[in-house]
Write an enzyme that holds these catalytic residues in place. Structure first.
Site, PDB file in Angstrom:
ATOM      1  N   SER A   1       0.840  -1.193   0.000  1.00  0.00           N
ATOM      2  CA  SER A   1       0.000   0.000   0.000  1.00  0.00           C
ATOM      3  C   SER A   1       0.875   1.242   0.000  1.00  0.00           C
ATOM      4  O   SER A   1       2.036   1.202   0.402  1.00  0.00           O
ATOM      5  CB  SER A   1      -0.896   0.022   1.238  1.00  0.00           C
ATOM      6  OG  SER A   1      -0.150   0.368   2.404  1.00  0.00           O
ATOM      7  N   ASP A   2       0.332   2.365  -0.455  1.00  0.00           N
ATOM      8  CA  ASP A   2       0.999   3.630  -0.204  1.00  0.00           C
ATOM      9  C   ASP A   2       0.793   3.969   1.269  1.00  0.00           C
ATOM     10  O   ASP A   2       0.080   3.279   2.000  1.00  0.00           O
ATOM     11  CB  ASP A   2       0.456   4.727  -1.125  1.00  0.00           C
ATOM     12  CG  ASP A   2       1.488   5.818  -1.385  1.00  0.00           C
ATOM     13  OD1 ASP A   2       2.378   6.016  -0.530  1.00  0.00           O
ATOM     14  OD2 ASP A   2       1.413   6.496  -2.427  1.00  0.00           O
ATOM     15  N   PHE A   3       1.414   5.045   1.726  1.00  0.00           N
ATOM     16  CA  PHE A   3       1.456   5.382   3.137  1.00  0.00           C
ATOM     17  C   PHE A   3       0.041   5.464   3.717  1.00  0.00           C
ATOM     18  O   PHE A   3      -0.705   6.404   3.443  1.00  0.00           O
ATOM     19  CB  PHE A   3       2.162   6.730   3.310  1.00  0.00           C
ATOM     20  CG  PHE A   3       2.513   7.076   4.732  1.00  0.00           C
ATOM     21  CD1 PHE A   3       3.811   6.933   5.189  1.00  0.00           C
ATOM     22  CD2 PHE A   3       1.566   7.560   5.602  1.00  0.00           C
ATOM     23  CE1 PHE A   3       4.144   7.264   6.490  1.00  0.00           C
ATOM     24  CE2 PHE A   3       1.881   7.890   6.904  1.00  0.00           C
ATOM     25  CZ  PHE A   3       3.175   7.745   7.356  1.00  0.00           C
ATOM     26  N   ALA A   4      -0.339   4.450   4.492  1.00  0.00           N
ATOM     27  CA  ALA A   4      -1.631   4.390   5.171  1.00  0.00           C
ATOM     28  C   ALA A   4      -2.818   4.462   4.220  1.00  0.00           C
ATOM     29  O   ALA A   4      -3.925   4.808   4.640  1.00  0.00           O
ATOM     30  CB  ALA A   4      -1.738   5.511   6.220  1.00  0.00           C
ATOM     31  N   SER A   5      -2.609   4.103   2.956  1.00  0.00           N
ATOM     32  CA  SER A   5      -3.735   4.165   2.018  1.00  0.00           C
ATOM     33  C   SER A   5      -4.782   3.102   2.324  1.00  0.00           C
ATOM     34  O   SER A   5      -5.923   3.212   1.879  1.00  0.00           O
ATOM     35  CB  SER A   5      -3.256   4.023   0.567  1.00  0.00           C
ATOM     36  OG  SER A   5      -2.694   2.752   0.315  1.00  0.00           O
TER      37      SER A   5
END
Length: 761
Positions: A297-301
């Protein structure tokens, strides 16, 4: 590039076959290694499995940088204890060998199963040695250069204890309001494919098991560059045809080059957030393409699925993300907190969890971490591999090659190295910070070379240079404009250094107006009013809408963010030690309101055919549809004439080959590097095709007065596109072909593609 002896498609297929074989060898372990992973899986608890799928910010290292201000709940009060408990799969954005070895020792020697950590970082355009931003480097139109800078970045990153980079960004960006255009290759999908593959090859090197190999990640999957209004994190509406034909091919090219990691995106695609988009992560990536690496995932996506309105709560978000095909959770701790319970409750099948864990373990195995957990954690390399002379020299070369000469009326450039008084004016004249651009997390501003530094080092008499900032980047300075005007009047020529700070470009830096900040525009107007010849040097991370005195200046350089060697590179060009050779990877509009704006648009039923026909035509009232400076545009200090464009046949058999060639002649007084660009257009097709599409580039070095023949060999595959299912599609019919210096230049020749020959009965 291509040659008559090696058709474009044949060369692509040969390269793709070799690279796919290498990718498969890395992603598919030997029977012995696969069996070892299965044994390990059987021994793992649910908590340990969730831990392998969890990636956390590495604030334990002495040189950690949190580049994302988003606040997420930390799952670990004591990082060491969590690693020892097997609840951490990897750490990101911390560097340093000593602390990296200490953390790895906990994982290998104190955890129950001894699974090594994966260390990751945002190494986008260099680590200690900062190269031009990716969009700037794309302007060099040289995939080999991109591969070399990625290789150099990998050597430095692995020397400080990093195994994995979150690059390259391969999103096609057609709206310059979007700040993240700075991280990619621009508006063209074909050129994006070439750079995606080159950068993956550069990062990963010869073998993923080498100490200096850096695992590449193609991001952001997928369609992120098409966010509505150019506003970061916004929604995306894309047809299947545009998704597969424009936005997905660079990802596929990066994977075919060997990338074993894919990052999801923040946006929703047609109503489904990318991190929970089963059709993308499983349907396209796994089933259509056969990808066997990991998806992060992207940052906390993943936790943002709740904010999107897709998931009811954090637990539901974790469930949706892993079921869609997102293997690894970055920063949010959702997988650590919720996957064990989800599996126990039957909401997530054990087979799904094991599949994702298996993928992560296989990537660690491909990197050789099980056999050599301390690879890329060598104190001797850390001392010797940073800012080596050859790396700094490459940074200067890359910066020089990235600059685009947009305009040079009256041959104002190059300037003489002596005999002229020069006023260097503008907020970036002495800057050593913003020239690095966004995402240069470990840059050292003291190593930056400002434009003033570069000019003083190159001028015969450094005292001939007077430097006045004139204004701040977005705020005025007391007496600044008056001082700038006085300096201009006392000079023979003005160099005006204006543009964007690094905060005006990059993630979360969308702009409604892509012109210069008003205070800089006011400075330019005042200085231009003195009547002194003015050279504008732009610093920026997107195409800009130039206006007023800046637009009217006799000489303009698109200077991007060129990295640490910026000042030396610009001085090399301004004073004629080298000639500019860059070409625009993005179209410069006439006004901000033209966005999204890109050269390879489709025609309308009422195109603007004549400039004086303003009614009932597809155009704005204020400006024509042409770019101020088109995609592919760039001048040098020579002057190139295109002659004798021809085809060896005007009819191409379905399984045949043909050659298109042009003669290019340098009629100017100085040497020139010309980038010959091959464009195509199919006249009649369903669906209708863009007015032009780039299908090849070839650079040629020409001395003054020299001429050369440039040829491309084509098959029907070079005329094809991808349909809404991702399949290659080409129809028989007439095509126009250009060999030209930009997407707005040249006269085409016509080629007819014949249909397939019927099989004999």
């Amino acid at each position: 590039m291509s040659s008559p002896r090696q058709p474009l498609r044949r060369r692509f297929l040969q390269a793709a076959a070799a690279l796919l074989a290498a990718r498969s060898a890395a992603a598919r372990p030997s029977a012995k290694d696969a069996a070892a992973i299965e044994r390990l899986l059987r021994r793992m608890t649910l908590e340990e499995k969730a831990g392998q799928l969890s990636l956390f910010f590495d604030d334990a290292r002495e040189d950690a940088v949190n580049a994302n201000p988003a606040q997420v709940e930390r799952a670990m009060a004591d990082l060491s204890a969590e690693i020892a408990a097997g609840r951490v799969g990897g750490l990101f954005n911390g560097i340093g060998v000593a602390s990296g070895r200490a953390l790895q020792r906990i994982a290998v020697e104190r955890s129950r199963l001894g699974i090594p950590l994966l260390f990751a970082a945002d190494v986008i355009h260099g680590l200690r040695t900062v190269f031009p931003v990716p969009l700037g480097e794309a302007a060099a139109f040289d995939a080999d250069l991109a591969e070399r800078t990625a290789r150099a970045a990998a050597e430095e990153a692995t020397a400080v204890g990093i195994h994995w980079t979150f690059a390259p960004m391969v999103d096609v960006a057609r709206d310059q309001r979007w700040g993240r255009v700075v991280e990619g290759a621009g508006e063209d999908s074909w050129w994006g494919q070439q750079l995606a593959a080159a950068r993956v090859r550069g990062f990963q090197g010869r073998s993923l098991r080498d100490d200096d190999s850096l695992l590449a990640t193609v991001k952001h999957f997928a369609g992120y560059g098409a966010v509505a209004g150019g506003m970061d994190y916004n929604s995306v509406e894309l047809s299947d045809a545009t998704l597969h034909d424009v936005h997905l091919p660079p990802f596929r090219a990066g994977l075919e080059a060997g990338a074993l990691a894919v990052m999801t995106a923040f946006h929703d695609l047609n109503g489904i957030p990318a991190t929970a988009h089963h059709g993308l992560l499983t349907g396209v990536l796994r089933r259509q393409w056969g990808f066997e690496g990991l998806v992060v995932s992207d940052f906390a996506s993943d936790v943002e699925l709740v904010t999107h309105g897709l998931a009811a709560d954090d637990k539901d978000a974790a469930r949706r993300a892993i079921l869609a095909g997102c293997d690894m959770s970055m920063a949010s701790a959702l997988y650590n907190r919720h996957l064990p319970a989800l599996v126990r409750e039957g909401a997530v099948p054990m087979a799904v969890l094991d599949r994702s864990v298996r993928r992560v373990l296989r990537v660690k195995q491909a990197l050789g971490l099980f056999e050599r957990p301390y690879r890329s954690l060598d104190p001797a390399r850390e001392r010797s591999a940073l800012r080596r002379p050859q790396t700094v020299a490459l940074a200067r070369e890359a910066a020089r090659r990235s600059v685009v000469l947009l305009k040079n009326e009256g041959h104002l450039l190059p300037l003489p190295a002596q005999g002229q008084r020069i006023a260097l004016i503008g907020p970036f004249a002495q800057d050593r910070v913003h020239l690095m651009g966004p995402w240069a997390l470990w840059n050292e501003p003291a190593q930056g070379v400002s434009l003033e530094d570069g000019l003083r080092a190159a001028l015969a008499d450094p005292a001939a240079l007077q430097v006045v900032p004139g204004c701040g980047i977005e705020t005025p300075l007391d007496g600044g404009i008056a001082a700038a005007v006085a300096a201009a009047r006392a000079a023979d020529v003005v160099i005006l250094s204006v543009g964007e700070s690094d905060a005006l470009s990059g993630e979360s830096a969308s702009r409604t107006d892509i012109g210069l900040p008003p205070v800089q525009q006011a400075l330019a107007e005042a200085v231009a009013a003195t009547g002194r010849p003015m050279v504008v040097v732009l610093q920026h991370g997107r195409a800009l809408a130039l206006s007023g005195a800046v637009r009217a200046a006799p000489a303009i350089l698109a200077g991007w963010y060129l990295g640490q060697q910026s000042g030396h590179a610009l001085a090399d060009l301004l004073l004629g030690r080298h000639a500019p050779s860059g070409r625009l990877p993005v179209s410069f509009p006439q006004a901000s309101g033209q966005q999204p704006f890109f050269y390879n648009h489709r025609n309308t039923g009422r195109p603007q055919e004549r400039a004086d026909e303003t009614r009932f035509r597809s155009r704005y009232l204020e400006v024509t549809n042409e770019a101020l400076y088109p995609f592919g545009h760039g001048l040098g200090y020579g002057e190139i004439v295109y002659e004798a464009l021809s085809l060896d046949t005007d009819t191409l058999a379905w399984d045949g080959r043909c050659q298109v060639r042009v003669r290019v002649r340098n009629v100017g007084p100085r040497a020139m590097r010309e980038v010959v660009q091959l464009y195509i257009h199919q006249r009649v097709a369903s669906p209708v095709r863009p007015v032009r599409e780039l299908r090849g580039v070839q650079a040629v070095e020409l001395a003054a007065g020299e001429a050369a023949s440039v040829a491309f060999t084509l098959s029907r595959h070079d005329l094809a596109h991808r349909d809404g299912q991702g399949r290659e599609r080409v129809e028989a019919g007439w095509f126009d072909l250009w060999l030209a210096p930009s997407a707005a230049a040249g006269t085409p020749v016509a080629l007819r593609l014949l249909g397939p020959t019927p099989s004999p009965r």
